[in-house]
Motif scaffolding. Structure first.
Motif, short mmCIF file in Angstrom:
data_model
loop_
_atom_site.label_atom_id
_atom_site.label_comp_id
_atom_site.label_asym_id
_atom_site.label_seq_id
_atom_site.Cartn_x
_atom_site.Cartn_y
_atom_site.Cartn_z
N GLU A 161 -1.35 -37.67 95.90
CA GLU A 161 -1.59 -38.45 97.06
C GLU A 161 -3.40 -38.60 96.87
OE1 GLU A 161 -0.28 -35.95 100.51
OE2 GLU A 161 -1.63 -36.91 101.78
N ASN A 162 -3.47 -37.09 96.46
CA ASN A 162 -5.46 -37.05 96.82
C ASN A 162 -6.46 -37.89 95.01
OD1 ASN A 162 -5.54 -35.72 98.07
ND2 ASN A 162 -5.18 -33.43 97.63
N SER A 163 -5.50 -38.01 94.12
CA SER A 163 -5.98 -39.11 93.04
C SER A 163 -6.21 -40.70 93.27
CB SER A 163 -4.93 -38.83 91.87
OG SER A 163 -4.40 -37.62 91.02
N GLU A 164 -5.22 -40.96 94.19
CA GLU A 164 -4.67 -42.26 94.56
C GLU A 164 -5.91 -41.84 95.90
OE1 GLU A 164 -0.88 -43.81 95.23
OE2 GLU A 164 -1.55 -45.06 97.42
N LYS A 165 -5.89 -41.10 96.60
CA LYS A 165 -7.72 -41.82 97.57
C LYS A 165 -8.22 -41.43 96.78
CE LYS A 165 -6.07 -38.81 101.42
NZ LYS A 165 -5.49 -37.52 101.46
N ALA A 166 -9.09 -40.72 96.06
CA ALA A 166 -9.75 -40.67 95.04
C ALA A 166 -10.24 -41.88 94.92
CB ALA A 166 -9.95 -39.62 93.93
N VAL A 167 -8.69 -42.64 94.12
CA VAL A 167 -9.35 -43.87 93.23
C VAL A 167 -9.70 -45.21 94.40
CG1 VAL A 167 -8.71 -45.30 91.76
CG2 VAL A 167 -8.50 -43.18 91.11
N ARG A 168 -8.74 -45.07 95.37
CA ARG A 168 -8.71 -46.55 96.11
C ARG A 168 -10.36 -45.86 96.93
NH1 ARG A 168 -5.40 -48.79 98.95
NH2 ARG A 168 -3.64 -47.58 98.34
N ALA A 169 -11.40 -44.60 97.33
CA ALA A 169 -12.63 -44.66 97.33
C ALA A 169 -13.83 -45.11 97.00
CB ALA A 169 -12.90 -43.42 97.89
N TRP A 170 -13.49 -45.37 95.03
CA TRP A 170 -13.99 -45.05 94.65
C TRP A 170 -14.23 -47.00 94.02
CZ3 TRP A 170 -12.98 -47.22 89.26
CH2 TRP A 170 -13.90 -47.29 88.17
N VAL A 171 -12.93 -47.36 94.38
CA VAL A 171 -12.94 -48.95 94.20
C VAL A 171 -13.83 -49.55 95.26
CG1 VAL A 171 -11.43 -51.07 94.41
CG2 VAL A 171 -10.76 -48.78 92.78
N HIS A 172 -13.24 -49.04 96.51
CA HIS A 172 -14.06 -49.86 97.69
C HIS A 172 -15.27 -49.44 97.75
CE1 HIS A 172 -13.75 -50.82 102.11
NE2 HIS A 172 -14.81 -49.96 102.62
N ALA A 173 -15.76 -48.12 96.90
CA ALA A 173 -17.15 -47.71 97.53
C ALA A 173 -17.79 -49.48 96.25
CB ALA A 173 -17.58 -46.68 96.49
N SER A 174 -17.37 -49.27 95.14
CA SER A 174 -18.05 -50.62 94.47
C SER A 174 -17.78 -52.06 94.90
CB SER A 174 -17.27 -50.32 93.41
OG SER A 174 -16.86 -48.88 92.42
N LEU A 175 -16.19 -51.94 95.70
CA LEU A 175 -16.68 -53.28 96.32
C LEU A 175 -17.00 -53.41 97.14
CD1 LEU A 175 -12.90 -54.50 96.71
CD2 LEU A 175 -14.19 -55.09 94.85
N GLU A 176 -18.23 -53.05 98.35
CA GLU A 176 -18.93 -53.08 98.75
C GLU A 176 -20.31 -53.07 98.34
OE1 GLU A 176 -19.04 -53.13 101.95
OE2 GLU A 176 -16.58 -52.39 102.75
N ASN A 177 -20.78 -52.32 96.69
CA ASN A 177 -21.78 -52.09 96.38
C ASN A 177 -22.10 -54.04 95.75
OD1 ASN A 177 -22.12 -49.56 96.67
ND2 ASN A 177 -21.86 -49.49 94.50
N LEU A 178 -20.80 -54.23 95.32
CA LEU A 178 -20.46 -55.92 95.08
C LEU A 178 -21.18 -56.69 96.24
CD1 LEU A 178 -20.00 -57.64 92.91
CD2 LEU A 178 -18.11 -58.07 93.67
N LYS A 179 -20.89 -56.15 97.43
CA LYS A 179 -20.89 -57.23 98.05
C LYS A 179 -22.42 -57.46 98.76
CE LYS A 179 -19.44 -58.09 102.79
NZ LYS A 179 -19.14 -59.45 103.35
N ALA A 180 -22.68 -56.42 98.89
CA ALA A 180 -23.91 -56.05 99.57
C ALA A 180 -25.36 -56.64 98.06
CB ALA A 180 -24.93 -54.39 99.45
N ARG A 181 -24.67 -56.72 96.95
CA ARG A 181 -26.13 -56.80 95.74
C ARG A 181 -25.61 -58.66 95.75
NH1 ARG A 181 -25.82 -55.85 89.67
NH2 ARG A 181 -26.41 -53.53 90.56
N VAL A 182 -24.47 -58.44 95.62
CA VAL A 182 -24.35 -60.52 95.71
C VAL A 182 -24.81 -61.05 97.02
CG1 VAL A 182 -22.70 -62.52 96.04
CG2 VAL A 182 -22.68 -60.07 93.89
N GLU A 183 -24.49 -60.83 97.65
CA GLU A 183 -25.12 -61.69 99.57
C GLU A 183 -26.66 -60.87 99.69
OE1 GLU A 183 -22.44 -59.87 102.95
OE2 GLU A 183 -21.11 -61.18 101.71
N LYS A 184 -26.97 -60.09 99.07
CA LYS A 184 -28.75 -59.63 99.63
C LYS A 184 -29.31 -60.74 98.23
CE LYS A 184 -31.21 -56.35 97.99
NZ LYS A 184 -31.51 -54.96 97.14
#
Lengths: 187, 316
Positions: A161-184
């Motif tokens: 459960e916690n491994s999945e939570k941590a990987v999901r958070a890392w992937v989510h944050a990465s995608l947010e970074n990508l969005k911010a960079r490309v849109e900016k």
């Protein structure tokens, strides 16, 4: 002790910890019996090609959460090895599985990671960019991995459960970074 | 015009007449969905769901093909399924991480590998379902296993020991270890029991074993992270988890015969009764790919529930 000496000392201590982890790892089954799966997606206000120009460039993974440096060994992203240096000072090594620029899709797997950075074992993933009209794209990140602790009775932070939570958070944050960079970056 | 219509009609006719001959079922362990999905291969769709928690993974069928035994590594047990009634009839608790499973075709005895340890549990069919009758010491992290058709030997792939244990079933003891490639996972026996094939996950190859001689006689390169081998029409077919492919090779010359693109993370693979069709469980894509063993082409795809592994004997 000189600055250089301190650094060397720190490296030796780190190597010692890594070796202990490695030895412990060898004595156990290499991964848990149940592979986990997560799918995270994000909509980005930019053309798919523009998003792919960032995602598909495996020489620079700085949009991925906690990555501060990238080194690619080899020129073919379908098989090349990429060493990502993380903010922790440790590295995460990934290797290409597939690379399809026409379909804006790449797949890779991690050959080496510390569970303190990413609580996962035998991690592999596919990231793809799909156009949604001309000025919008959807990025999907599919990851497959085993929990951070390979053996029976995992500590709570490394259970499924916690491994999945941590990987999901890392992937989510990465995608947010990508969005911010490309849109900016403007369109 | 009539020619252009004629060809598809011809194929349609072949397909329709072929359906009853090929009608078979697949029992797909969907590890993340928590069920065994029953797939009608003629209709190419899931026709029943048998709920089963504990992350079902491995599957083996009784000699009469009416009972399935399914390992539940997270539920620390082995479930007994009545395939005609499509329901779970019993469950036996076993310690550790039950994953690989096989059935002795002569006696019906069930062997279950403990992924976390170096042992195989011996389970016997009983009025209450199954009962444990013994334990056999093998190599580290046993995974795929199979009993020879004559019922004399049990072969076990020891993933962390890079070996295959040969267990003499008359004495229920390991009599030999055969060195193979790195991290053998799936183990497949030929129909005559003379050859065994292990998919070696980290050396990216298949070890070919001469069972009587008790030694490895060849190696075949595969794609990334091979999982398990199936045999059909004089060829071996191995699922490559990280390449999203199936690698085909000749069983006589052990030479590559082709690479077939399937979907994300292919795992379990098995040949249909006719020996002409293969079914591959794509863990990542939640589907079965249908492969023509002769042409090496994908001829269809069947949607299945989340996380299909189908590790073992999953067709009847």
């Amino acid at each position: 002790m000189t600055r250089h000496g301190e650094n060397t000392m720190r490296r030796i201590v780190f190597a010692g910890i890594a070796l202990t982890t490695l030895v412990a790892g060898v004595a156990q089954a290499q991964h848990a019996p149940t592979r986990r799966k997560i799918v995270e997606a994000i909509e980005i206000d930019a053309a798919a090609d523009k998003v792919w120009a960032v995602v598909g460039n495996v020489k620079d993974s700085s949009w991925v959460e906690r990555v501060v440096g990238t080194r690619e060994d080899g020129d073919d992203p379908a098989v090349s090895t990429r060493t990502l240096t993380l903010g922790s000072g440790r590295t995460l090594v990934e290797k290409g599985r597939r690379y399809d620029a026409a379909r804006r899709s790449l797949a890779y797997y991690i050959t080496s990671n510390d569970v303190r950075d990413l609580p996962a074992g035998d991690y592999s993933a596919t990231i793809s960019v799909q156009p949604e009209g001309t000025d919008r794209a959807k990025v999907e990140w599919n990851a497959a991995f085993y929990r951070g602790y390979p053996n029976i009775n995992p500590p709570p932070e490394l259970n499924d459960e916690n491994s999945e939570k941590a990987v999901r958070a890392w992937v989510h944050a990465s995608l947010e970074n990508l969005k911010a960079r490309v849109e900016k970056g403007g369109s | 015009m009539s020619h252009r219509l004629g060809l598809p009609l011809f194929f349609l006719t072949v397909l329709l007449t072929a359906v009853p001959t090929f009608a078979q079922e697949a029992y797909v362990t969907a590890q993340l969905a928590g069920e065994v999905a029953v797939v009608d291969l003629g209709q190419a769709k899931v026709i029943a769901h048998i709920p089963l928690d504990g992350a079902p993974a491995g599957i083996a069928l009784s000699p009469d093909r009416r009972t399935a035994y399914v390992t539940r590594p997270e539920g620390q047990s082995v479930a007994v399924l009545d395939l005609d009634a499509r329901k779970v009839t019993a469950s036996l608790a076993v310690p550790g991480g039950p994953l690989g499973i096989c059935v002795d075709p002569q006696t019906g005895t069930v062997y279950v590998a403990d992924w976390y340890a170096s042992r195989v549990f011996v389970l016997a069919p009983a009025p209450e379902g199954l009962k444990q009758t013994g334990e056999i010491a093998v190599g580290k992290s046993p995974s795929g296993l199979a009993v020879t058709p004559d019922g004399r030997s049990l072969l076990v792939a020891n993933r962390e020991a890079d070996s295959v244990s040969v267990v003499d079933l008359a004495t229920a003891r390991e009599s030999q270890k055969i060195a193979v490639g790195q991290h053998p996972f799936g183990l497949t026996l030929s129909a005559d029991g003379r050859r065994a094939y292990t998919a070696n996950v980290t050396s990216n190859d298949v070890s070919v074993i001469d069972v009587a001689a008790r030694r490895e006689i060849g190696r075949v390169k595969t794609g990334d992270r091979p999982y398990v081998v199936a045999l059909a029409g004089g060829r071996g077919f191995v699922t490559d988890q990280y390449s999203n492919t199936v690698t085909a090779f000749g069983l006589d010359d052990l030479k590559p015969a082709g690479t077939i693109d399937v979907e994300d993370h292919p795992e379990g693979i098995a040949a249909a009764k006719d020996g002409k069709t293969l079914y591959v469980a794509n863990w990542g894509d939640n589907s079965l790919s249908v492969i023509d063993a002769g042409t090496l082409k994908v001829t269809g795809k069947i949607a299945v529930p989340d996380g299909p592994r189908a590790f073992g004997d999953f067709l009847r």
